[in-house]
Design an enzyme around this catalytic site. Structure first.
Site, PDB file in Angstrom:
ATOM      1  N   ARG A   1      37.065   8.089  13.151  1.00  0.00           N
ATOM      2  CA  ARG A   1      36.167   8.677  14.149  1.00  0.00           C
ATOM      3  C   ARG A   1      36.744   9.923  14.821  1.00  0.00           C
ATOM      4  O   ARG A   1      36.095  10.546  15.648  1.00  0.00           O
ATOM      5  CB  ARG A   1      35.811   7.625  15.205  1.00  0.00           C
ATOM      6  CG  ARG A   1      35.114   6.390  14.600  1.00  0.00           C
ATOM      7  CD  ARG A   1      34.359   5.600  15.620  1.00  0.00           C
ATOM      8  NE  ARG A   1      33.403   6.441  16.328  1.00  0.00           N
ATOM      9  CZ  ARG A   1      32.736   6.063  17.408  1.00  0.00           C
ATOM     10  NH1 ARG A   1      32.920   4.855  17.902  1.00  0.00           N
ATOM     11  NH2 ARG A   1      31.897   6.882  18.011  1.00  0.00           N
TER      12      ARG A   1
ATOM     13  N   GLU B   1      29.402   8.381  23.123  1.00  0.00           N
ATOM     14  CA  GLU B   1      30.137   7.940  24.317  1.00  0.00           C
ATOM     15  C   GLU B   1      31.637   7.802  24.060  1.00  0.00           C
ATOM     16  O   GLU B   1      32.449   7.986  24.971  1.00  0.00           O
ATOM     17  CB  GLU B   1      29.595   6.578  24.759  1.00  0.00           C
ATOM     18  CG  GLU B   1      30.419   5.913  25.845  1.00  0.00           C
ATOM     19  CD  GLU B   1      29.885   4.543  26.208  1.00  0.00           C
ATOM     20  OE1 GLU B   1      29.401   4.413  27.333  1.00  0.00           O
ATOM     21  OE2 GLU B   1      29.956   3.606  25.385  1.00  0.00           O
ATOM     22  N   ASP B   2      32.008   7.470  22.809  1.00  0.00           N
ATOM     23  CA  ASP B   2      33.418   7.148  22.566  1.00  0.00           C
ATOM     24  C   ASP B   2      34.339   8.357  22.521  1.00  0.00           C
ATOM     25  O   ASP B   2      35.543   8.220  22.693  1.00  0.00           O
ATOM     26  CB  ASP B   2      33.539   6.340  21.269  1.00  0.00           C
ATOM     27  CG  ASP B   2      32.906   4.972  21.439  1.00  0.00           C
ATOM     28  OD1 ASP B   2      33.156   4.353  22.480  1.00  0.00           O
ATOM     29  OD2 ASP B   2      32.160   4.545  20.543  1.00  0.00           O
TER      30      ASP B   2
ATOM     31  N   ARG C   1      41.137  -0.572  20.404  1.00  0.00           N
ATOM     32  CA  ARG C   1      40.807   0.852  20.327  1.00  0.00           C
ATOM     33  C   ARG C   1      41.543   1.702  21.376  1.00  0.00           C
ATOM     34  O   ARG C   1      41.709   2.912  21.195  1.00  0.00           O
ATOM     35  CB  ARG C   1      39.305   1.066  20.491  1.00  0.00           C
ATOM     36  CG  ARG C   1      38.449   0.452  19.408  1.00  0.00           C
ATOM     37  CD  ARG C   1      38.605   1.176  18.078  1.00  0.00           C
ATOM     38  NE  ARG C   1      37.824   0.533  17.027  1.00  0.00           N
ATOM     39  CZ  ARG C   1      36.577   0.820  16.762  1.00  0.00           C
ATOM     40  NH1 ARG C   1      35.934   1.725  17.463  1.00  0.00           N
ATOM     41  NH2 ARG C   1      35.959   0.198  15.785  1.00  0.00           N
TER      42      ARG C   1
ATOM     43  N   HIS D   1      34.541  -3.393  23.077  1.00  0.00           N
ATOM     44  CA  HIS D   1      34.919  -2.487  24.172  1.00  0.00           C
ATOM     45  C   HIS D   1      34.720  -3.157  25.533  1.00  0.00           C
ATOM     46  O   HIS D   1      33.946  -4.107  25.666  1.00  0.00           O
ATOM     47  CB  HIS D   1      34.016  -1.249  24.155  1.00  0.00           C
ATOM     48  CG  HIS D   1      34.280  -0.279  23.050  1.00  0.00           C
ATOM     49  ND1 HIS D   1      33.284   0.250  22.249  1.00  0.00           N
ATOM     50  CD2 HIS D   1      35.441   0.301  22.630  1.00  0.00           C
ATOM     51  CE1 HIS D   1      33.806   1.104  21.377  1.00  0.00           C
ATOM     52  NE2 HIS D   1      35.115   1.154  21.583  1.00  0.00           N
TER      53      HIS D   1
ATOM     54  N   ASP E   1      29.924   6.936  12.344  1.00  0.00           N
ATOM     55  CA  ASP E   1      29.729   6.413  13.707  1.00  0.00           C
ATOM     56  C   ASP E   1      29.464   7.501  14.747  1.00  0.00           C
ATOM     57  O   ASP E   1      29.469   7.217  15.948  1.00  0.00           O
ATOM     58  CB  ASP E   1      30.983   5.623  14.135  1.00  0.00           C
ATOM     59  CG  ASP E   1      31.034   4.243  13.497  1.00  0.00           C
ATOM     60  OD1 ASP E   1      30.063   3.496  13.660  1.00  0.00           O
ATOM     61  OD2 ASP E   1      32.048   3.924  12.845  1.00  0.00           O
TER      62      ASP E   1
ATOM     63  N   CYS F   1      26.495   3.583  24.460  1.00  0.00           N
ATOM     64  CA  CYS F   1      27.259   4.297  23.425  1.00  0.00           C
ATOM     65  C   CYS F   1      26.570   5.554  22.922  1.00  0.00           C
ATOM     66  O   CYS F   1      27.228   6.451  22.408  1.00  0.00           O
ATOM     67  CB  CYS F   1      27.450   3.442  22.182  1.00  0.00           C
ATOM     68  SG  CYS F   1      27.748   1.748  22.465  1.00  0.00           S
TER      69      CYS F   1
HETATM   70  C1  CIR Z   1      32.729   1.559  16.076  1.00  0.00           C
HETATM   71  O1  CIR Z   1      33.215   0.489  15.684  1.00  0.00           O
HETATM   72  O2  CIR Z   1      33.439   2.458  16.530  1.00  0.00           O
HETATM   73  C2  CIR Z   1      31.241   1.739  15.990  1.00  0.00           C
HETATM   74  N1  CIR Z   1      30.745   1.075  14.831  1.00  0.00           N
HETATM   75  C3  CIR Z   1      30.557   1.210  17.226  1.00  0.00           C
HETATM   76  C4  CIR Z   1      30.938   1.967  18.469  1.00  0.00           C
HETATM   77  C5  CIR Z   1      30.140   1.542  19.637  1.00  0.00           C
HETATM   78  N2  CIR Z   1      30.489   2.320  20.777  1.00  0.00           N
HETATM   79  C6  CIR Z   1      30.527   1.855  22.016  1.00  0.00           C
HETATM   80  O3  CIR Z   1      30.341   0.673  22.243  1.00  0.00           O
HETATM   81  N3  CIR Z   1      30.850   2.685  22.973  1.00  0.00           N
END
Ligand code: CIR
Length: 257
Positions: A85, A65-66, A130, A160, A60, A244
């Site tokens: 992650r 962004e995360d 999360r 999110h 991922d 993201c």
């Molecule tokens: C996840 O589940 O962490 C990734 N497959 C998708 C993350 C998407 N990120 C976001 O919306 N900021």
């Protein structure tokens, strides 16, 4: 000037985390093509794009962004809610530290950048699977000294906070069934006509909108926005959206010390 950090799609993207969607085959070549078109679109808008190498061990990692919240004064490295992650942060931090002093969230905090929506000096933070209360609390402690305050928002039915809403100029584009709208009392809210249209990326007077959300594009054109539709269908299968895939921040060039 604006700088965007992006990261190439991992060859292991098919092993991505999934919360709401059933697993579907992701066409890696197509995902990479769509991601390159996203980067090209940012560059056309005058954004300097720093494209990091793919991380084969982190499916991922394209969703940069995360892993960080970048403000004018500081970058806060998050502690992503999905254990798979957490290793994404290191290489990102090595790039970000050229532009901002870093702060790090620590256990028991969890926070995904997708849960953080900046509006003026307010950081709305989604309460989700999360991102927990310790995450919101440690974020608040890291940024209060710069005049920011953190406001928690209950989110339900999506991954999110920014799956449910985006801040565009002076308004919140929102899919109300997924978010407790009371958090946005006193702000202008614009209802999005399509679920997948709730995550858009505003840059200046232009807004990037998923190609799958044509009615949202039309609505935003009517509000005076220049709209760039982008096909992000492959990364949508990984529950990724447009915000993201980049960390965008103001720069005057790298820090010299
Ligand atoms: C996840 O589940 O962490 C990734 N497959 C998708 C993350 C998407 N990120 C976001 O919306 N900021």
């Amino acid at each position: 000037m604006l700088t965007a950090i992006t990261r190439a799609v991992s060859p292991s993207i098919s092993a991505c985390e999934l919360t709401w969607r059933p697993r579907e085959a992701i066409d890696l070549a197509r995902a990479r093509g769509q991601h390159r078109a996203y980067e090209a679109c940012l560059a056309e808008l005058g954004v300097e794009v720093i494209s990091l190498a793919a991380e084969p061990e982190y499916p991922d990692a394209v969703f940069v962004e995360d892993a960080a919240i970048v403000l004018d004064e500081v970058a806060v490295m998050t502690r992503p809610g999905a254990p798979s992650r957490r290793g994404e942060s290191e290489s990102l931090a090595r790039t970000l530290e050229r532009y901002r002093p870093l702060r790090w969230l620590r256990e028991p905090a969890t926070l995904d950048g997708g849960d953080v929506m900046l509006a003026g000096k307010t950081l709305f933070v989604g309460v989700t699977a999360r991102s927990n209360a310790a995450g919101a609390g440690q974020l608040a402690a890291a940024v209060e000294c710069f005049g920011y305050h953190v406001r928690p928002v209950v989110v339900q039915g999506c991954l999110h906070l920014k799956s449910a809403c985006s801040y565009i100029g002076d308004a919140v584009l929102v899919h109300r069934p997924w978010v407790d709208e009371a958090a946005f009392a006193g702000m202008r809210m614009v209802d999005v006509p399509e679920e997948c249209g709730a995550n858009v990326l505003a840059i200046g007077k232009t807004v990037l909108v998923p190609a799958a959300a044509p009615r949202t594009a039309e609505l935003l054109r009517g509000l005076g926005w220049q709209v760039k539709p982008l096909d992000n269908s492959e990364l949508m299968k990984a529950e990724g959206a447009l915000t993201c895939c980049s960390l965008i921040f103001a720069t005057a060039g790298p820090r010299l010390s």
